[in-house]
Design an enzyme around this catalytic site. Structure first.
Site, PDB file in Angstrom:
ATOM      1  CB  SER A 116      29.849  17.387  39.013  1.00 46.73           C
ATOM      2  OG  SER A 116      30.082  17.503  37.758  1.00 46.73           O
ATOM      3  CE1 TYR A 140      27.377  22.044  39.497  1.00 46.22           C
ATOM      4  CE2 TYR A 140      28.299  21.572  38.030  1.00 46.22           C
ATOM      5  CZ  TYR A 140      27.546  21.066  38.439  1.00 46.22           C
ATOM      6  OH  TYR A 140      26.832  19.767  38.847  1.00 46.22           O
ATOM      7  CE  LYS A 144      27.347  19.863  43.204  1.00 46.34           C
ATOM      8  NZ  LYS A 144      26.076  19.278  43.208  1.00 46.34           N
TER       9      LYS A 144
HETATM   10  C1  UD1 Z   1      28.823  20.228  33.039  1.00 41.95           C
HETATM   11  C2  UD1 Z   1      29.305  20.407  34.630  1.00 41.95           C
HETATM   12  C3  UD1 Z   1      28.869  18.401  34.386  1.00 41.95           C
HETATM   13  C4  UD1 Z   1      27.695  18.862  34.944  1.00 41.95           C
HETATM   14  C5  UD1 Z   1      26.658  19.649  34.632  1.00 41.95           C
HETATM   15  C6  UD1 Z   1      25.501  20.418  35.364  1.00 41.95           C
HETATM   16  C7  UD1 Z   1      31.687  20.732  33.317  1.00 41.95           C
HETATM   17  C8  UD1 Z   1      32.730  20.937  32.237  1.00 41.95           C
HETATM   18  N1  UD1 Z   1      30.244  20.206  33.133  1.00 41.95           N
HETATM   19  O1  UD1 Z   1      28.080  20.270  32.543  1.00 41.95           O
HETATM   20  O2  UD1 Z   1      29.783  18.513  35.094  1.00 41.95           O
HETATM   21  O3  UD1 Z   1      27.415  17.941  36.166  1.00 41.95           O
HETATM   22  O4  UD1 Z   1      27.173  21.098  33.823  1.00 41.95           O
HETATM   23  O5  UD1 Z   1      24.947  21.204  34.612  1.00 41.95           O
HETATM   24  O6  UD1 Z   1      31.436  21.829  34.125  1.00 41.95           O
HETATM   25  N2  UD1 Z   1      25.862  23.265  24.793  1.00 41.95           N
HETATM   26  C9  UD1 Z   1      26.102  23.703  23.513  1.00 41.95           C
HETATM   27  N3  UD1 Z   1      24.780  24.501  23.404  1.00 41.95           N
HETATM   28  C10 UD1 Z   1      23.700  24.850  24.938  1.00 41.95           C
HETATM   29  C11 UD1 Z   1      24.123  24.166  26.214  1.00 41.95           C
HETATM   30  C12 UD1 Z   1      25.220  23.973  25.598  1.00 41.95           C
HETATM   31  O7  UD1 Z   1      26.168  23.907  22.775  1.00 41.95           O
HETATM   32  O8  UD1 Z   1      22.969  25.529  24.766  1.00 41.95           O
HETATM   33  C13 UD1 Z   1      26.548  21.719  24.881  1.00 41.95           C
HETATM   34  C14 UD1 Z   1      27.991  22.720  25.209  1.00 41.95           C
HETATM   35  O9  UD1 Z   1      28.955  23.301  24.959  1.00 41.95           O
HETATM   36  C15 UD1 Z   1      28.168  21.272  25.812  1.00 41.95           C
HETATM   37  C16 UD1 Z   1      27.215  20.110  25.641  1.00 41.95           C
HETATM   38  O10 UD1 Z   1      26.784  20.841  24.837  1.00 41.95           O
HETATM   39  O11 UD1 Z   1      29.761  21.186  24.618  1.00 41.95           O
HETATM   40  C17 UD1 Z   1      27.110  19.632  27.017  1.00 41.95           C
HETATM   41  O12 UD1 Z   1      26.465  21.088  27.820  1.00 41.95           O
HETATM   42  P1  UD1 Z   1      26.177  20.959  29.203  1.00 41.95           P
HETATM   43  O13 UD1 Z   1      24.859  20.039  28.930  1.00 41.95           O
HETATM   44  O14 UD1 Z   1      25.391  22.460  29.592  1.00 41.95           O
HETATM   45  O15 UD1 Z   1      26.962  20.628  30.082  1.00 41.95           O
HETATM   46  P2  UD1 Z   1      28.320  20.478  30.640  1.00 41.95           P
HETATM   47  O16 UD1 Z   1      28.955  21.787  30.457  1.00 41.95           O
HETATM   48  O17 UD1 Z   1      28.720  19.147  29.820  1.00 41.95           O
END
Ligand code: UD1
Length: 324
Positions: A116, A140, A144
């Site tokens: 990841s 997490y 990895k």
């Molecule tokens: C995280 C990991 C990534 C991993 C993935 C697996 C980090 C930095 N990244 O991705 O490597 O493969 O998890 O699940 O640890 N968001 C919202 N509202 C929500 C959900 C997300 O605003 O309900 C925003 C988050 O703040 C972020 C973006 O959407 O900016 C993507 O979030 P998400 O889909 O959870 O993935 P990551 O956290 O980037």
């Protein structure tokens, strides 16, 4: 090849398994169906329901004789991992140690591992290449990274060759529309938006609008799951041929903000998708963008389907079908 896909009923695993089988491989699947679903399994697979934490059971299956293992069985919610590290230590670390030890017992030489972008932590520079410092900001990502270290040692000491595929943000559904299983209790942005659009949850919570990004919301590199599946096939072919371990980033090399994804989703689904703004989620960097130059050079791989419209349209097709 005879390939065992561990976690093959899950979101990414199901796409990888389908493509490996389409390319003429004999696919077997291990899954405990905790987050995966039987809906993602096809008649041409051999399916073994069970848990990688059950070591003697795992060895009994792995001893059937496989040419390679694809390991995608893990807990993956970065936010949850900060509250329940013990769950991530057990499922991701103990689970992988069990797989590695049974691979040694069975004498299987090749393993493709779902790593990841979370191993890098807060970016020191963009785009992130494979040499970027590895300082995960959530537990997490730590699991990895530790697994990559384990793989390096098992390569050195036991000759197991591995491909560590460092996914950025996997999203979208099968371009051909065959994978239909919805993720259970998703925490990732795109499935959460899809659930809101489908009326399965009331609103999207936007985690922070004060990031140093053009619109203030988090920017990520979203990579279509069909692109990821192609990368797994290419990685396996390369590994089987070159017999040399490697680690590569898999991303689209483009950044999209939360608001950009939301706008595309509103346009494509025709639904209003209510939102509320809440504070930042701990451990979330402002912006992550991959360099996938190494994957291109080594595997001849490049993202083809990772534009926002294809990601949202292929996802919505699946959620809409479930609604009907
Ligand atoms: C995280 C990991 C990534 C991993 C993935 C697996 C980090 C930095 N990244 O991705 O490597 O493969 O998890 O699940 O640890 N968001 C919202 N509202 C929500 C959900 C997300 O605003 O309900 C925003 C988050 O703040 C972020 C973006 O959407 O900016 C993507 O979030 P998400 O889909 O959870 O993935 P990551 O956290 O980037």
């Amino acid at each position: 090849m005879k390939i065992l896909v561990i976690g093959g009923a899950g979101y990414i695993g199901s796409h990888v398994a389908r493509m490996l089988a389409d390319k003429g491989n004999k696919v077997s699947i291990i899954d405990n169906l905790s987050t995966g679903t039987e809906e993602n399994l096809f008649a041409d697979y051999d399916f073994y329901k069970g848990d990688i934490l059950d070591y003697s059971w795992l060895v009994s299956i792995i001893k059937h004789g496989f040419d390679a293992i694809v390991h995608l069985a893990a807990a993956k919610a970065a936010g949850e991992s900060m509250i329940r590290p013990e769950k991530y230590a057990t499922q991701n670390l103990t689970g992988t140690i069990n797989i590695l030890n049974s691979v040694v017992e069975a004498g299987i030489p090749l393993i493709v591992f779902s790593s990841s972008a979370a191993i890098y932590g807060e970016p020191k520079y963009l785009p992130i290449d494979e040499a970027h410092p590895k300082e995960p900001t959530n537990f997490y990502g730590f699991t990895k990274l530790e697994i990559e270290h384990l793989l390096e040692w098992y390569d050195r000491l036991k000759g197991i060759k591995f491909a560590a595929l460092r996914y950025f943000n996997a999203a979208g559904y099968d371009i051909e529309g065959r994978i239909q299983g919805l993720e259970k209790n998703p925490a990732n942005l795109v499935p959460v938006i899809m659930e809101v659009a489908a009326g399965m949850r009331p609103r999207l919570e936007i985690f922070g609008t004060d990031y140093p990004t053009p619109d203030g919301t988090g920017v990520r590199d979203y990579i279509h799951v069909t692109d990821l599946a192609e990368a797994h096939c290419a990685a396996l072919s390369h590994l089987a041929e070159a017999r040399q371990s490697f680690a590569v980033n898999l991303g689209s090399e483009r950044g999209l903000s939360v608001l950009e994804i939301l706008q595309a989703a509103r346009r494509i689904t025709g639904r209003s998708i209510p939102v509320s703004t809440v504070g930042r989620r701990p451990g979330d960097p402002a912006k992550l963008i991959a360099s996938s130059a190494a994957a291109k050079r080594l595997l001849g791989w490049k993202a083809k389907y990772s534009d926002v419209d294809t990601i949202i349209a292929t996802s919505w097709r699946v959620y809409e079908k479930h609604l009907a």
